[in-house]
Scaffold this motif. Structure first.
Motif, short mmCIF file in Angstrom:
data_model
loop_
_atom_site.label_atom_id
_atom_site.label_comp_id
_atom_site.label_asym_id
_atom_site.label_seq_id
_atom_site.Cartn_x
_atom_site.Cartn_y
_atom_site.Cartn_z
N LEU A 63 -98.28 -26.91 -32.53
CA LEU A 63 -99.59 -26.83 -33.16
C LEU A 63 -99.50 -26.15 -34.52
CD1 LEU A 63 -102.03 -25.95 -30.25
CD2 LEU A 63 -101.92 -28.07 -31.55
N LEU A 64 -98.70 -25.13 -34.63
CA LEU A 64 -98.54 -24.43 -35.89
C LEU A 64 -97.87 -25.33 -36.93
CD1 LEU A 64 -99.14 -21.77 -37.26
CD2 LEU A 64 -96.98 -20.90 -36.39
N GLU A 65 -96.86 -26.06 -36.53
CA GLU A 65 -96.21 -26.99 -37.46
C GLU A 65 -97.17 -28.09 -37.88
OE1 GLU A 65 -92.34 -28.47 -36.61
OE2 GLU A 65 -91.51 -26.48 -36.28
N LEU A 69 -97.84 -31.38 -25.46
CA LEU A 69 -99.12 -30.68 -25.55
C LEU A 69 -99.94 -30.94 -24.28
CD1 LEU A 69 -100.33 -31.36 -29.21
CD2 LEU A 69 -99.15 -29.35 -28.31
N ASP A 70 -100.57 -29.89 -23.77
CA ASP A 70 -101.49 -30.09 -22.66
C ASP A 70 -102.80 -30.65 -23.22
OD1 ASP A 70 -102.85 -27.94 -23.82
OD2 ASP A 70 -102.23 -26.52 -22.27
N GLU A 71 -103.74 -30.98 -22.35
CA GLU A 71 -104.98 -31.63 -22.77
C GLU A 71 -105.76 -30.78 -23.78
OE1 GLU A 71 -107.85 -34.42 -23.35
OE2 GLU A 71 -105.94 -34.68 -22.31
N GLN A 72 -105.84 -29.48 -23.54
CA GLN A 72 -106.59 -28.61 -24.43
C GLN A 72 -105.96 -28.57 -25.83
OE1 GLN A 72 -107.08 -24.60 -23.05
NE2 GLN A 72 -108.29 -23.99 -24.81
N ASN A 73 -104.65 -28.40 -25.89
CA ASN A 73 -103.98 -28.37 -27.18
C ASN A 73 -103.98 -29.72 -27.86
OD1 ASN A 73 -103.38 -25.62 -27.28
ND2 ASN A 73 -101.54 -25.88 -26.06
N PHE A 74 -103.95 -30.80 -27.08
CA PHE A 74 -104.07 -32.13 -27.64
C PHE A 74 -105.41 -32.28 -28.35
CE2 PHE A 74 -105.52 -36.53 -27.37
CZ PHE A 74 -104.47 -37.20 -27.98
N GLN A 75 -106.49 -31.79 -27.71
CA GLN A 75 -107.82 -31.86 -28.32
C GLN A 75 -107.89 -31.02 -29.59
OE1 GLN A 75 -110.12 -34.03 -27.53
NE2 GLN A 75 -108.81 -34.78 -25.88
N VAL A 76 -107.24 -29.86 -29.59
CA VAL A 76 -107.20 -29.03 -30.79
C VAL A 76 -106.50 -29.79 -31.92
CG1 VAL A 76 -106.17 -26.95 -31.80
CG2 VAL A 76 -107.29 -26.83 -29.57
N ALA A 77 -105.37 -30.41 -31.61
CA ALA A 77 -104.62 -31.16 -32.61
C ALA A 77 -105.43 -32.34 -33.15
CB ALA A 77 -103.30 -31.65 -32.02
N MET A 78 -106.08 -33.07 -32.27
CA MET A 78 -106.89 -34.21 -32.71
C MET A 78 -108.06 -33.75 -33.58
SD MET A 78 -105.37 -36.90 -31.84
CE MET A 78 -106.64 -38.05 -32.29
#
Length: 68
Positions: free
Chosen positions: A25-27, A51-60
């Protein structure tokens, strides 16, 4: 990071022990900010791997924000 210069100071980033998803996520954030490629030339696909679902949503959300 220095906003005045528009650069990311990566030396501190390399010294931190982060889990894979946090590092990805940082990269991604660095890449979206100024097309940062990192030392390993990580691709966006690599950044999404694991990425888990939560981090996937953050990335999107970050990508949608950057593209708007």
């Amino acid at each position: 990071m220095t906003f005045e210069e528009g650069v990311i100071r990566t030396e501190a980033f390399q010294d931190i022990d982060l889990c894979t998803s946090s590092r990805n996520l940082l990269e991604l954030a660095f890449n979206l900010y100024n097309n940062y490629e990192g030392d390993s030339k990580t691709t966006v696909l690599d950044m999404f791997y694991g990425l888990d679902e939560q981090n996937f949503q953050v990335a999107m959300g970050a990508i949608k924000y950057r593209c708007s």
